[in-house]
Scaffold this motif. Structure first.
Motif, PDB file in Angstrom:
ATOM      1  N   ASP A  87      46.555  44.878  46.370  1.00  0.00           N
ATOM      2  CA  ASP A  87      47.718  43.732  45.150  1.00  0.00           C
ATOM      3  C   ASP A  87      49.244  43.385  45.981  1.00  0.00           C
ATOM      4  N   ALA A  96      45.289  36.019  43.954  1.00  0.00           N
ATOM      5  CA  ALA A  96      44.492  37.032  44.219  1.00  0.00           C
ATOM      6  C   ALA A  96      44.627  38.011  44.854  1.00  0.00           C
ATOM      7  N   PRO A  97      43.533  39.872  44.852  1.00  0.00           N
ATOM      8  CA  PRO A  97      43.079  40.791  45.288  1.00  0.00           C
ATOM      9  C   PRO A  97      42.696  40.695  46.923  1.00  0.00           C
ATOM     10  N   GLU A 125      37.945  39.009  50.137  1.00  0.00           N
ATOM     11  CA  GLU A 125      38.703  38.535  48.237  1.00  0.00           C
ATOM     12  C   GLU A 125      37.738  39.190  47.632  1.00  0.00           C
ATOM     13  N   THR A 126      38.078  39.229  46.101  1.00  0.00           N
ATOM     14  CA  THR A 126      37.600  40.298  45.092  1.00  0.00           C
ATOM     15  C   THR A 126      38.392  39.506  43.976  1.00  0.00           C
ATOM     16  N   TYR A 127      37.634  40.634  42.652  1.00  0.00           N
ATOM     17  CA  TYR A 127      38.715  40.559  41.583  1.00  0.00           C
ATOM     18  C   TYR A 127      38.390  42.108  40.636  1.00  0.00           C
ATOM     19  N   ARG A 128      38.780  42.300  40.008  1.00  0.00           N
ATOM     20  CA  ARG A 128      39.720  43.623  39.233  1.00  0.00           C
ATOM     21  C   ARG A 128      38.082  43.056  38.398  1.00  0.00           C
ATOM     22  N   ASN A 130      34.948  43.954  39.427  1.00  0.00           N
ATOM     23  CA  ASN A 130      33.745  42.808  40.199  1.00  0.00           C
ATOM     24  C   ASN A 130      33.304  44.772  40.706  1.00  0.00           C
ATOM     25  N   LEU A 154      47.305  32.134  42.942  1.00  0.00           N
ATOM     26  CA  LEU A 154      46.251  31.569  42.057  1.00  0.00           C
ATOM     27  C   LEU A 154      47.238  30.709  41.511  1.00  0.00           C
TER      28      LEU A 154
END
Length: 260
Positions: A87, A96-97, A125-128, A130, A154
């Motif tokens: 992060d 983007a994390p 790439e991911t997101y919280r 997920n 972002l």
């Protein structure tokens, strides 16, 4: 003499174990990689980020922290194998994390013993929120031995909500207002349209309206083939009395019977 021999044996064993440990992969189970911020339309000048910007690499066991360098990068050193969430913490922009996996690379296979070749680093790439096993687009790697992975910007953070202002177009976009306006136009425009019609067309239109079966349901005049239940009096029926027509016929029959 025996004490000297035991001491020599112990020292030889310690030296052998130390040399084996130094040559084993366990002493090399650490690596270094870098996250860097490229210029983009959302952030044309990465050098404008505040100095407090930093990145974290966290897992269930441990957490690494890296400050923002002059090259707009975050260098993570002595990272052990595992799966991490990267992060970037910034007060002005959102990033983007990334999911970062550090694992040991192996060479060989089959009946041959696998040889340890070093640690490899890959990022996605991911997101919280997920699923951790659901990987997104893989981040491209550059930099040779020490991997460099870009971090996608972002956009700027917004801490204030703009106060809404009065707008006549906003009122007209309301579905209820639009339905009311359409009904008003039909209510006021159809009669004027009928008044301006050709006499023959108007007469034909009125004839069609008279023959419309909806007139009987809407309370129109009696027509041929109208519903015979239109004059039914439910209150009189529940009170034990017949309809008006039955009462009149019965009263008429009584008079005739009296005369007879």
């Amino acid at each position: 003499m025996r004490t000297t021999l035991v001491t020599a044996l112990l020292s030889a064993l310690s030296l052998t174990s130390a040399s084996a440990t130094s040559g084993s992969p366990q002493s090399q189970q650490q690596t270094t990689f870098t996250l860097w911020i490229p210029s983009s339309p959302a952030l044309p000048n990465p050098n404008a980020l505040p100095p407090s910007t930093h990145a974290t690499l966290s897992s269930l066991q441990q957490t690494y922290t890296a400050p923002l360098s002059a090259a707009n990068a975050f260098a993570f050193r002595n990272v052990t194998p595992g799966s991490y969430l990267a992060d970037v913490h910034c007060g002005t922009h959102a990033f983007a994390p990334l999911r970062v996996d550090v694992f040991a690379g192996k060479a060989g296979g089959g009946e041959k013993k696998e040889a340890w070749t070093g640690l490899l680093v890959r990022a996605w790439e991911t997101y919280r929120g997920n699923d951790w096993d659901n990987k997104g687009a893989e981040a491209p790697r550059s930099g040779g031995e020490y991997g460099r992975f870009p971090v996608r910007v972002l956009g700027p953070k917004e801490y204030y909500i703009e106060r809404g202002s009065f707008s006549i177009f906003g009122i007209l976009k309301n579905p209820m207002i639009l339905m009311g306006l359409v009904s008003m136009v039909l209510f006021l425009g159809v009669p004027k349209l009928i008044d301006n019609m050709d006499p023959e067309m108007r007469a034909e239109f009125e004839e069609q309206q008279k023959n419309n079966p909806m007139n009987s349901l809407m309370g129109g005049g009696q027509q041929a083939g109208a519903n015979p239940m239109g004059n039914f009096d439910m209150a009189a029926f529940l009170a034990g009395q017949g309809s008006k027509s039955e009462g009149e016929s019965s009263s008429g029959g009584g008079k005739k019977g009296g005369k007879r």
